[in-house]
Write an enzyme that holds these catalytic residues in place. Structure first.
Site, PDB file in Angstrom:
ATOM      1  N   GLY A 144       7.265   5.003   7.644  1.00 14.60           N
ATOM      2  CA  GLY A 144       6.380   6.154   7.822  1.00 14.60           C
ATOM      3  C   GLY A 144       6.650   6.799   9.167  1.00 14.60           C
ATOM      4  O   GLY A 144       7.740   6.655   9.742  1.00 14.60           O
ATOM      5  N   SER A 145       5.655   7.500   9.682  1.00 20.51           N
ATOM      6  CA  SER A 145       5.852   8.247  10.918  1.00 20.51           C
ATOM      7  C   SER A 145       5.850   7.321  12.141  1.00 20.51           C
ATOM      8  O   SER A 145       5.282   6.224  12.104  1.00 20.51           O
ATOM      9  CB  SER A 145       4.725   9.274  11.062  1.00 20.51           C
TER      10      SER A 145
ATOM     11  N   LYS B 190       0.858  -1.187   0.000  1.00 16.13           N
ATOM     12  CA  LYS B 190       0.000   0.000   0.000  1.00 16.13           C
ATOM     13  C   LYS B 190       0.893   1.236   0.000  1.00 16.13           C
ATOM     14  O   LYS B 190       1.536   1.543   1.000  1.00 16.13           O
ATOM     15  CB  LYS B 190      -0.896   0.048   1.239  1.00 16.13           C
TER      16      LYS B 190
ATOM     17  N   GLU C 169      10.381   1.411   9.924  1.00 16.78           N
ATOM     18  CA  GLU C 169      11.336   2.494   9.638  1.00 16.78           C
ATOM     19  C   GLU C 169      10.587   3.802   9.857  1.00 16.78           C
ATOM     20  O   GLU C 169       9.704   4.142   9.066  1.00 16.78           O
ATOM     21  CB  GLU C 169      11.847   2.408   8.190  1.00 16.78           C
TER      22      GLU C 169
ATOM     23  N   GLY D 204       3.553   4.095  13.060  1.00 23.51           N
ATOM     24  CA  GLY D 204       4.247   2.862  13.480  1.00 23.51           C
ATOM     25  C   GLY D 204       3.677   2.330  14.776  1.00 23.51           C
ATOM     26  O   GLY D 204       3.468   1.124  14.959  1.00 23.51           O
TER      27      GLY D 204
ATOM     28  N   CYS E 291      13.480  11.293   5.915  1.00 29.23           N
ATOM     29  CA  CYS E 291      13.542  10.811   7.301  1.00 29.23           C
ATOM     30  C   CYS E 291      14.880  11.152   7.933  1.00 29.23           C
ATOM     31  O   CYS E 291      14.953  11.479   9.099  1.00 29.23           O
ATOM     32  CB  CYS E 291      13.303   9.310   7.343  1.00 29.23           C
TER      33      CYS E 291
HETATM   34  P1  NAD Z   1       2.574   8.406   7.624  1.00 23.72           P
HETATM   35  O1  NAD Z   1       2.962   7.608   8.805  1.00 23.72           O
HETATM   36  O2  NAD Z   1       1.510   9.409   7.759  1.00 23.72           O
HETATM   37  O3  NAD Z   1       2.133   7.437   6.426  1.00 23.72           O
HETATM   38  C1  NAD Z   1       2.978   6.423   5.932  1.00 23.72           C
HETATM   39  C2  NAD Z   1       2.142   5.323   5.337  1.00 23.72           C
HETATM   40  O4  NAD Z   1       1.446   4.678   6.391  1.00 23.72           O
HETATM   41  C3  NAD Z   1       1.080   5.800   4.358  1.00 23.72           C
HETATM   42  O5  NAD Z   1       0.952   4.848   3.329  1.00 23.72           O
HETATM   43  C4  NAD Z   1      -0.179   5.846   5.222  1.00 23.72           C
HETATM   44  O6  NAD Z   1      -1.376   5.699   4.494  1.00 23.72           O
HETATM   45  C5  NAD Z   1       0.059   4.643   6.118  1.00 23.72           C
HETATM   46  N1  NAD Z   1      -0.616   4.651   7.413  1.00 23.72           N
HETATM   47  C6  NAD Z   1      -0.907   5.706   8.189  1.00 23.72           C
HETATM   48  N2  NAD Z   1      -1.505   5.291   9.322  1.00 23.72           N
HETATM   49  C7  NAD Z   1      -1.583   3.939   9.250  1.00 23.72           C
HETATM   50  C8  NAD Z   1      -2.105   2.925  10.103  1.00 23.72           C
HETATM   51  N3  NAD Z   1      -2.673   3.218  11.282  1.00 23.72           N
HETATM   52  N4  NAD Z   1      -2.026   1.634   9.723  1.00 23.72           N
HETATM   53  C9  NAD Z   1      -1.434   1.299   8.544  1.00 23.72           C
HETATM   54  N5  NAD Z   1      -0.950   2.221   7.678  1.00 23.72           N
HETATM   55  C10 NAD Z   1      -1.003   3.525   8.037  1.00 23.72           C
HETATM   56  O7  NAD Z   1       3.936   9.053   7.070  1.00 23.72           O
HETATM   57  P2  NAD Z   1       4.125  10.010   5.819  1.00 23.72           P
HETATM   58  O8  NAD Z   1       3.641  11.370   6.189  1.00 23.72           O
HETATM   59  O9  NAD Z   1       3.609   9.350   4.593  1.00 23.72           O
HETATM   60  O10 NAD Z   1       5.730  10.006   5.689  1.00 23.72           O
HETATM   61  C11 NAD Z   1       6.545  10.803   6.464  1.00 23.72           C
HETATM   62  C12 NAD Z   1       7.095  10.020   7.650  1.00 23.72           C
HETATM   63  O11 NAD Z   1       7.790   8.859   7.171  1.00 23.72           O
HETATM   64  C13 NAD Z   1       8.117  10.817   8.418  1.00 23.72           C
HETATM   65  O12 NAD Z   1       7.908  10.626   9.792  1.00 23.72           O
HETATM   66  C14 NAD Z   1       9.451  10.198   7.976  1.00 23.72           C
HETATM   67  O13 NAD Z   1      10.507  10.364   8.886  1.00 23.72           O
HETATM   68  C15 NAD Z   1       9.075   8.773   7.800  1.00 23.72           C
HETATM   69  N6  NAD Z   1      10.028   8.080   6.922  1.00 23.72           N
HETATM   70  C16 NAD Z   1      10.933   7.216   7.498  1.00 23.72           C
HETATM   71  C17 NAD Z   1      11.900   6.580   6.698  1.00 23.72           C
HETATM   72  C18 NAD Z   1      12.922   5.650   7.301  1.00 23.72           C
HETATM   73  O14 NAD Z   1      13.600   4.936   6.555  1.00 23.72           O
HETATM   74  N7  NAD Z   1      13.061   5.620   8.617  1.00 23.72           N
HETATM   75  C19 NAD Z   1      11.908   6.824   5.320  1.00 23.72           C
HETATM   76  C20 NAD Z   1      10.966   7.701   4.770  1.00 23.72           C
HETATM   77  C21 NAD Z   1      10.022   8.325   5.594  1.00 23.72           C
END
Ligand code: NAD
Length: 487
Positions: free
Chosen positions: A236-237, A183, A259, A241, A293
């Site tokens: 993601g965030s 997704k 991550e 997570g 990130c």
């Molecule tokens: P986000 O957490 O809002 O969304 C990431 C993904 O998770 C999206 O596909 C979203 O639809 C999905 N998602 C959101 N809530 C969910 C849930 N409850 N269950 C399952 N899926 C869910 O993050 P974002 O705004 O898309 O990206 C930015 C964040 O990602 C920043 O915090 C950044 O640091 C992090 N990031 C980390 C890395 C790494 O390697 N550590 C790399 C890139 C981005």
């Protein structure tokens, strides 16, 4: 052919890619182009039934193709053909990505797509080289650690580097013999759909890559909570997570790679090459407008060289020009959404109201779309929102130190530990500090990833669990059983 394109002329693969075809679906989530703010599409939202269909398709594909059990070199060959086709179709892919994301089309061709294909090939090479181990036992026994694929991996990715993040998940999972239900972010879904289509066209058994579109609460939850998803791989965030951990704990325990976010420091000592440090520091915070990130968002500099370093950083920051991502000459990225831009601005306004000072920037740029000016903010301390929160924008905070101990104390973040940078000519100090910094990646006299894909990436503290890239990512996609045979 010029890379620049007319953003109104693209046809979008708007649907879920399950098996070998696009299942068109009505869109419900409004999408706006970050470069000009125009509403241009509605993203579909897969419900639990659609996710179930994708998982069933993946299970059937694994069974029919025996993907996990074929001669490993065959997996490798198919993945190489997929990488070749991605390269052939790079312009189409780059345009789809540049339209909805913050990535300039030129960067996509030379950076994201070139590196992602290299990473897919890198992971493919593990297929016939890494496997089970014989282990030492007494003469009367034969001991083995036998590894095997999990089955169906559920992958969820963010919007900031959509193709790269998809490649980081798909590459190791497929090389290790799994199928994937992916997704992508609801803000940047189309490049992942196209990647899945290219895999089928390259000869990968249909159903090994399935892409479902939707948001976290509905589609993401249905993936992480599905009983036949054997492993979750998330980027993601930290907030999402944590929600995923909760959902997995509630619906059935399974392994997870997480991550997550970061708030990475860059330490500069007085003996550093200040010109090189200034260039690396600025690039790390203006690249993708700080929406990375590992963005080095906290500058911590030895007091005696703060003034010349700041001057050099301001010179670099003041050269950026906003241009739409579909212009081949674009270098500087917009912010992903109006809402995110407002969030950045409100953190800065709160910091300024509390006594901080913007040495440059601190406001939206005068241009269409969601551009925000590169910002250097001084007069902050470890309690300021600008220092504690992951802003995910082109915002660098400035703090100074007098000695190593103070530098380390400022570098430590209560929540995050993703990456850190360190600039010094003193090798002993570099090693001493590297040992003490609590982060999953440390860069010395440089900042940012190289093309050494063997180096894993992942966080300490709430920046995550497990690693992407490197051997670790391949092994995280296989489970192991211990076998002891009495001879
Ligand atoms: P986000 O957490 O809002 O969304 C990431 C993904 O998770 C999206 O596909 C979203 O639809 C999905 N998602 C959101 N809530 C969910 C849930 N409850 N269950 C399952 N899926 C869910 O993050 P974002 O705004 O898309 O990206 C930015 C964040 O990602 C920043 O915090 C950044 O640091 C992090 N990031 C980390 C890395 C790494 O390697 N550590 C790399 C890139 C981005």
């Amino acid at each position: 052919m010029t890379l620049s394109f007319d953003p109104d002329s693209l046809s979008l693969p708007s649907g879920h890619f399950i098996g070998e075809s696009l299942i068109t679906a009505d869109g419900v989530i409004p999408m706006h182009r970050p470069s000009d703010g125009k509403a241009y599409a509605l993203c579909p939202r897969a419900d639990a039934d659609m996710v179930d269909r994708a998982v069933e398709t993946a299970k059937t594909a694994l069974k029919r193709s025996n993907w996990g059990g074929v001669r490993p070199r065959e997996r490798l060959n198919v993945m190489h053909r997929w990488a070749d086709l991605i390269e052939t179709e790079a312009v189409t892919l780059a345009r789809l990505e540049a339209l909805s994301s913050t990535r300039p089309v030129g960067h996509l061709i030379e950076g994201d797509i070139a590196i992602s294909t290299e990473q897919i090939r890198f992971f493919a090479e593990f297929a016939d080289k890494e496997g089970s181990d014989l282990v030492p036992t007494d003469d009367g026994n034969l001991g083995m650690i036998m590894t095997e694929p999990y089955g169906v991996v559920g992958a969820i990715t963010p919007w900031n580097f959509p193709i790269s993040m998809a490649a980081w998940k798909l590459g190791p999972a497929l090389a290790a013999g799994n199928a994937v239900v992916l997704k992508p972010s609801e803000m940047t879904p189309f490049s992942a759909v196209y990647l899945a289509e290219l895999a089928v066209r390259a000869g990968m058994p249909a159903g090994l890559i399935n892409v479902v579109l939707g948001d976290g609460p509905l589609t993401g939850n249905a993936i992480t909570g599905h009983p036949d998803i054997a492993k979750v791989s998330f980027t993601g965030s930290s907030r999402a997570g944590s929600a995923i951990m909760e959902n997995v704990a509630r619906t059935g325990i399974k392994p997870m790679t997480l991550e997550l976010g970061g708030k990475s420091p860059q330490l500069v000592f007085a003996d550093a090459d200040l010109d090189k440090a200034a260039a690396a520091i600025t690039t790390s915070i203006i690249s993708n407008a700080g929406q990375a990130c590992v963005a080095g968002s906290r500058l911590i500099v030895e007091e005696s060289v703060a003034a010349p370093l700041v001057d050099a950083i301001l010179r670099h920051m003041n050269t950026v020009r906003p241009m739409p991502t579909w212009d081949a000459a674009a270098q500087y990225s917009p912010i992903i959404s109006d809402q995110q831009r407002q969030r950045i601005n409100s953190i800065i306004c709160a910091s300024v109201a509390a006594g901080a000072e913007c040495l440059t920037g601190g406001l939206p740029m005068d241009a269409p779309g969601y551009f925000y000016a590169p910002t250097l903010i001084a007069g902050v301390d470890e309690r300021s929102a600008a220092v504690t929160q992951e802003i995910f924008g082109p915002v660098l905070t400035l703090q100074t130190f007098r000695d190593e101990e103070e530098a380390l104390s400022l570098a430590a973040h209560p929540t995050y530990g993703l990456a850190a940078g360190l600039f010094t000519r003193d090798l002993s100090r570099a090693i001493r500090i590297t040992r003490k910094l609590q982060a999953g990646t440390i860069w010395v006299n440089r900042y940012g990833r190289s093309r050494d894909h063997i180096l894993p990436t992942g966080g300490y503290k709430q920046s995550g669990i497990g690693k992407d890239l490197g051997r670790e990512a391949f092994h995280a996609n296989r489970k192991s059983k211990s076998v002891l045979i009495r001879l």
